[in-house]
Each structure stands twice: as C-alpha cells, then as structure tokens.
Design a protein around this motif. Structure first.
Motif, PDB file in Angstrom:
ATOM      1  N   HIS A 323     -29.134 -20.446  -9.681  1.00 34.86           N
ATOM      2  CA  HIS A 323     -28.201 -19.436  -9.185  1.00 34.86           C
ATOM      3  C   HIS A 323     -27.652 -18.578 -10.326  1.00 34.86           C
ATOM      4  O   HIS A 323     -27.467 -17.365 -10.169  1.00 34.86           O
ATOM      5  CB  HIS A 323     -27.069 -20.109  -8.406  1.00 34.86           C
ATOM      6  CG  HIS A 323     -27.508 -20.673  -7.086  1.00 34.86           C
ATOM      7  ND1 HIS A 323     -27.572 -19.911  -5.939  1.00 34.86           N
ATOM      8  CD2 HIS A 323     -27.952 -21.908  -6.748  1.00 34.86           C
ATOM      9  CE1 HIS A 323     -28.011 -20.655  -4.933  1.00 34.86           C
ATOM     10  NE2 HIS A 323     -28.248 -21.874  -5.409  1.00 34.86           N
ATOM     11  N   PHE A 326     -30.446 -16.131 -11.186  1.00 37.66           N
ATOM     12  CA  PHE A 326     -30.537 -15.051 -10.201  1.00 37.66           C
ATOM     13  C   PHE A 326     -29.489 -13.978 -10.503  1.00 37.66           C
ATOM     14  O   PHE A 326     -29.782 -12.775 -10.468  1.00 37.66           O
ATOM     15  CB  PHE A 326     -30.296 -15.592  -8.781  1.00 37.66           C
ATOM     16  CG  PHE A 326     -31.298 -16.597  -8.292  1.00 37.66           C
ATOM     17  CD1 PHE A 326     -32.546 -16.717  -8.883  1.00 37.66           C
ATOM     18  CD2 PHE A 326     -30.989 -17.430  -7.223  1.00 37.66           C
ATOM     19  CE1 PHE A 326     -33.475 -17.656  -8.420  1.00 37.66           C
ATOM     20  CE2 PHE A 326     -31.899 -18.361  -6.754  1.00 37.66           C
ATOM     21  CZ  PHE A 326     -33.135 -18.472  -7.358  1.00 37.66           C
ATOM     22  N   LEU A 339     -36.932  -8.672  -8.970  1.00 38.76           N
ATOM     23  CA  LEU A 339     -37.040 -10.047  -9.456  1.00 38.76           C
ATOM     24  C   LEU A 339     -38.102 -10.753  -8.626  1.00 38.76           C
ATOM     25  O   LEU A 339     -37.972 -10.862  -7.405  1.00 38.76           O
ATOM     26  CB  LEU A 339     -35.704 -10.778  -9.305  1.00 38.76           C
ATOM     27  CG  LEU A 339     -35.741 -12.303  -9.499  1.00 38.76           C
ATOM     28  CD1 LEU A 339     -36.149 -12.674 -10.926  1.00 38.76           C
ATOM     29  CD2 LEU A 339     -34.400 -12.934  -9.130  1.00 38.76           C
ATOM     30  N   THR A 341     -39.841 -14.266  -7.966  1.00 36.00           N
ATOM     31  CA  THR A 341     -39.470 -15.670  -8.154  1.00 36.00           C
ATOM     32  C   THR A 341     -40.425 -16.575  -7.397  1.00 36.00           C
ATOM     33  O   THR A 341     -40.790 -16.292  -6.258  1.00 36.00           O
ATOM     34  CB  THR A 341     -38.038 -15.918  -7.621  1.00 36.00           C
ATOM     35  OG1 THR A 341     -37.151 -14.924  -8.115  1.00 36.00           O
ATOM     36  CG2 THR A 341     -37.541 -17.292  -8.025  1.00 36.00           C
ATOM     37  N   TRP A 343     -40.527 -20.519  -6.053  1.00 36.83           N
ATOM     38  CA  TRP A 343     -39.607 -21.640  -5.873  1.00 36.83           C
ATOM     39  C   TRP A 343     -40.139 -22.625  -4.836  1.00 36.83           C
ATOM     40  O   TRP A 343     -40.931 -22.265  -3.966  1.00 36.83           O
ATOM     41  CB  TRP A 343     -38.208 -21.166  -5.484  1.00 36.83           C
ATOM     42  CG  TRP A 343     -38.117 -20.003  -4.535  1.00 36.83           C
ATOM     43  CD1 TRP A 343     -38.211 -18.684  -4.853  1.00 36.83           C
ATOM     44  CD2 TRP A 343     -37.903 -20.053  -3.120  1.00 36.83           C
ATOM     45  NE1 TRP A 343     -38.058 -17.899  -3.730  1.00 36.83           N
ATOM     46  CE2 TRP A 343     -37.857 -18.718  -2.648  1.00 36.83           C
ATOM     47  CE3 TRP A 343     -37.706 -21.084  -2.202  1.00 36.83           C
ATOM     48  CZ2 TRP A 343     -37.661 -18.392  -1.309  1.00 36.83           C
ATOM     49  CZ3 TRP A 343     -37.510 -20.774  -0.857  1.00 36.83           C
ATOM     50  CH2 TRP A 343     -37.489 -19.439  -0.437  1.00 36.83           C
ATOM     51  N   TYR A 349     -34.122 -20.547  -1.166  1.00 40.56           N
ATOM     52  CA  TYR A 349     -33.363 -19.672  -2.052  1.00 40.56           C
ATOM     53  C   TYR A 349     -33.184 -18.243  -1.532  1.00 40.56           C
ATOM     54  O   TYR A 349     -32.476 -17.453  -2.144  1.00 40.56           O
ATOM     55  CB  TYR A 349     -34.065 -19.567  -3.412  1.00 40.56           C
ATOM     56  CG  TYR A 349     -33.799 -20.703  -4.358  1.00 40.56           C
ATOM     57  CD1 TYR A 349     -32.559 -21.339  -4.426  1.00 40.56           C
ATOM     58  CD2 TYR A 349     -34.799 -21.144  -5.222  1.00 40.56           C
ATOM     59  CE1 TYR A 349     -32.322 -22.369  -5.322  1.00 40.56           C
ATOM     60  CE2 TYR A 349     -34.566 -22.172  -6.132  1.00 40.56           C
ATOM     61  CZ  TYR A 349     -33.333 -22.775  -6.173  1.00 40.56           C
ATOM     62  OH  TYR A 349     -33.097 -23.779  -7.062  1.00 40.56           O
ATOM     63  N   LEU A 353     -30.895 -15.250  -3.259  1.00 37.52           N
ATOM     64  CA  LEU A 353     -31.540 -14.122  -3.939  1.00 37.52           C
ATOM     65  C   LEU A 353     -31.034 -12.794  -3.381  1.00 37.52           C
ATOM     66  O   LEU A 353     -30.817 -11.840  -4.136  1.00 37.52           O
ATOM     67  CB  LEU A 353     -33.062 -14.233  -3.791  1.00 37.52           C
ATOM     68  CG  LEU A 353     -33.733 -15.311  -4.644  1.00 37.52           C
ATOM     69  CD1 LEU A 353     -35.134 -15.610  -4.135  1.00 37.52           C
ATOM     70  CD2 LEU A 353     -33.778 -14.894  -6.115  1.00 37.52           C
ATOM     71  N   ALA A 356     -27.551 -12.211  -4.823  1.00 36.99           N
ATOM     72  CA  ALA A 356     -27.482 -11.968  -6.263  1.00 36.99           C
ATOM     73  C   ALA A 356     -28.209 -10.706  -6.690  1.00 36.99           C
ATOM     74  O   ALA A 356     -27.812 -10.054  -7.663  1.00 36.99           O
ATOM     75  CB  ALA A 356     -28.069 -13.164  -7.019  1.00 36.99           C
ATOM     76  N   VAL A 357     -29.279 -10.344  -5.968  1.00 36.34           N
ATOM     77  CA  VAL A 357     -30.121  -9.208  -6.389  1.00 36.34           C
ATOM     78  C   VAL A 357     -30.170  -8.129  -5.321  1.00 36.34           C
ATOM     79  O   VAL A 357     -29.774  -6.985  -5.549  1.00 36.34           O
ATOM     80  CB  VAL A 357     -31.546  -9.673  -6.742  1.00 36.34           C
ATOM     81  CG1 VAL A 357     -32.387  -8.489  -7.238  1.00 36.34           C
ATOM     82  CG2 VAL A 357     -31.526 -10.781  -7.808  1.00 36.34           C
ATOM     83  N   THR A 360     -34.827  -9.155  -0.042  1.00 34.74           N
ATOM     84  CA  THR A 360     -35.852 -10.073  -0.550  1.00 34.74           C
ATOM     85  C   THR A 360     -36.960 -10.221   0.483  1.00 34.74           C
ATOM     86  O   THR A 360     -36.695 -10.467   1.669  1.00 34.74           O
ATOM     87  CB  THR A 360     -35.230 -11.444  -0.865  1.00 34.74           C
ATOM     88  OG1 THR A 360     -34.250 -11.277  -1.908  1.00 34.74           O
ATOM     89  CG2 THR A 360     -36.278 -12.439  -1.326  1.00 34.74           C
ATOM     90  N   SER A 374     -37.333  -9.695  -4.918  1.00 34.02           N
ATOM     91  CA  SER A 374     -35.982  -9.246  -4.576  1.00 34.02           C
ATOM     92  C   SER A 374     -35.739  -7.915  -5.274  1.00 34.02           C
ATOM     93  O   SER A 374     -35.846  -7.813  -6.492  1.00 34.02           O
ATOM     94  CB  SER A 374     -34.934 -10.264  -5.038  1.00 34.02           C
ATOM     95  OG  SER A 374     -35.230 -11.549  -4.504  1.00 34.02           O
TER      96      SER A 374
END
Length: 378
Positions: A323, A326, A339, A341, A343, A349, A353, A356-357, A360, A374
């Motif tokens: 986190h 992110f 971003l 990612t 996972w 997540y 995401l 934070a961004v 997505t 994202s």
C-alpha cells in the motif's frame, strides 16, 4: 554468564520508517539471546553486527559500552530505524553503517549475525568473514527456531572448523562458529552469481540475499509476458522494488529510447540490479538507486512505474508495504502515467490501486496472478 545490557529497553525500540503494526516488533527473543551469549566480547575492539533488523543488537552492545561498531543492514529502512532508535536512546556515534564487503569484517574479533532466511545469503556472509576477519574471530549467528534449518549449520561448517548450537530459549537459538578456513572460503566465493534465462534471453545476476536469486520468479515472468503493452511511448520508467533488476533490464533492452530507474531498499538487490544491467549491456540507461520506496524521486516524474510488490514483512503476511508503494507510485507518476502491477489474485488489490493511483483495468490473469494497469487522472 554475564547478562547482556542489563535493563536494556528493548521495548522502546521502534521499526519506523518501516511498517508498524501490533503484530510486528522491533526486537525478539533471538536478539536477546544473541546479546546474552556474546556477553562481554562485544566490548573488545573489532565488533561487527550483520543483519540487525532495527538496531536491537547494535544498541544493546552500545549500551554496554561498545564503540566503533561496524554494522551492515541489508534494508535501508533498518538503517534508518537504527539511527532513529540510537537518537532516542542517546547512543548516536557508537556505530557506523558499512556495505557488505571486505572492509566490514576486516580485523573482526566478534560478529553478531541475525541468520538470513536464504542459505545463499548466509554463505555469502560466512565466506566474507572467513576470508577477511581475524583467525580467532567468533561468529554468533542467531534466529527464531521457526526460521532455522540444520542446513544453516552445514553452510557455516563449510568455512568454519567449529559450529556449536546453543540450547533453545523462548523459541530462539544461536549457532557459534569458530576456526575460519580462508582457503575454503576463497573457493566458495562466487557472488554475484550469474545465469542466462532461456525464455527471455536476459542475464540475471544475484547476490546471496536477493529475492529469487538468478531465476525469475513466476509473478515477474507473468508480468514480463505483457510488458510490451505498458505505455509503449514512455521515456521515463521506474522498476519499483526492482530486486535483481530483471524488469528494468527488460524495459531498457526492448525500448532503446527509455531511461529506467531501478529502485529497492535492499542493498543486495541494488548491487544485483546494477550487475544485471551491466550484464545485459543496458547500464547506461538503467540507474540503480537504493531508496525507501520512491522517497528520493520527485512528483510527476515518470510515465510508467512497474511493480511486483511483496506481501510479507519478515515472517509475517502483511500488505502494508504494498500500500505504501502504491501511494508512492501515485505521487511520482505524471498525469496520464500508469502503474503496472502484478499481484497474487487473492489479495484483491484493485480497490487499493484505484484509491492510490486511479482507474485500474485488468491486463492479464492466470490461476495465481493478476496484472493490472492503474492510470493517474489527467
């Protein structure tokens, strides 16, 4: 046996700037047992501490009166936590941070070592000590029983003539190694190791403590399969939590116009990533940085960030680091940047995401992993 650092306030130690939580601690029974077994030996010149998570070993020795302690911690957050804890306890100046190299252990009489999980990491440390420390060096290597194996005795036994195990206490144990064999250590000194990955054609270089060694972990391999779709016109990219630098080198090798920053808080990872970039002929376009996340990177400076986040902190399953990463990516991306990612799908997540961004989307998914992109809003 003389008690180690009578009254030393282990409970005052903190993990900051690493993740802090009720089930995560800055010191444990292995730290206490190591300090007790080492006893007054820490007061002799030539004390070296390796793998001290947040400063418990170093500061307990300093509280006894030890000075000129040479310390190596792989994690940058560990170094910063040690510094902060030293300031809190009035022990600044008793130790010096050092890289894992010959100078760290040259002339060492006593080495306090928190056993690493990786046998390769232990072998790299053991051979370094056997080659360059004093002939009468004593190594006290401790850990929690749940993370120890008899193979660790064997690794130490390859380069030390004597390896003895303490009785277990509070689920911790200490191995004490003596009588180093420098000739044997020279033969076994092989780091960084190097291997060519048949599927990608990339050279992968790794020091002992680097995650996955010279192989490519399955999450990263899954991400590499779709990496050509990730912001194809990006000129500034970041491999966040780069490990051995496979993603950074893959980006640079496939995109002649891109400049890549590979960043990790692990000293072993950073050294490995630099070697990987050199082995693949892309070192001029890959800059390797040891950093706590992206703390040294300016806002809105990258068009693409690529991340395979960890979901363990030490032995505990904890998503706190992911986190934080992110959030770092969200800050560093330019508007419209992405971003990418990979996972473990069960971690779910996607909502984090998006917070934070930004929006997505799923790029790929298999039985274990999900790759998402994202996008930071314009």
């Amino acid at each position: 046996m003389t008690p180690a650092a009578p009254g030393f306030p282990y409970d005052r130690l903190r993990r900051r700037p690493d993740v802090e939580a009720p089930n995560l601690f800055a010191a444990d029974a292995a730290d206490r047992l190591l300090a007790e077994i080492a006893g007054d030996a820490v007061l002799q010149p030539g004390l070296v501490v390796i793998g001290d998570a947040y400063g418990a070993l170093t500061l307990a020795a300093a509280a006894r009166g030890a000075r000129d302690i040479r310390v190596h911690q792989d994690a940058l957050t560990g170094e910063r936590a040690l510094d902060a804890n030293a300031a809190e306890l009035g022990l600044v100046g008793a130790f010096e941070h050092r890289p894992l190299d010959e100078a760290l252990v040259r002339g060492a009489r006593t080495v306090l070592l928190r056993l690493p999980r990786s046998l390769d990491a232990l072998a790299e440390i053991a051979t370094l000590i056997a080659e360059h420390a004093r002939a009468d060096v004593v190594v006290h290597a401790g850990g929690m029983l749940k993370h120890m194996t008899t193979a660790m005795n064997g690794v130490l036994g390859e380069v030390f003539g004597s390896v003895e195990a303490s009785l277990a206490r509070q689920k911790a144990r200490v191995l004490t190694a003596r009588e180093p064999h420098p000739a044997a250590a020279t033969v076994l000194d092989r780091w960084p190791e190097r291997s060519r990955d048949a599927e990608t054609g990339l050279w992968v270089c790794a020091h002992g403590a680097a995650f996955a060694g010279t192989s490519i972990d399955i999450g990263t391999r899954f991400l590499l399969g779709v990496l050509d779709q990730a912001v194809p016109d990006a000129r500034a990219a970041i491999d966040l939590g780069c490990g051995t630098g496979v993603i950074a080198s893959a980006l640079a090798a496939s995109r002649p116009g891109v400049q890549v920053i590979a960043t990790d808080q692990s000293a072993a990872a950073v050294a490995s990533a630099a070697a990987t970039a050199t082995a693949n002929g892309v070192s001029e376009r890959v800059t390797v940085v040891r950093d706590d996340g992206l703390s040294s990177q300016p806002d809105a400076s990258a068009e693409l960030v690529v991340l395979n986040p960890p979901f363990h902190i030490g032995g505990a399953v904890h998503t706190g680091i992911a986190h934080r990463l992110f959030a770092d990516a969200g800050r560093v991306l330019v508007p419209g940047g992405e971003l990418w990612t990979v996972w473990n799908s069960h971690l779910g997540y996607r909502a984090a995401l998006e917070r934070a961004v930004g929006p997505t989307r799923q790029i790929a998914r298999n039985s274990k992993f999900t790759v998402t992109a994202s996008r930071k809003p314009v």
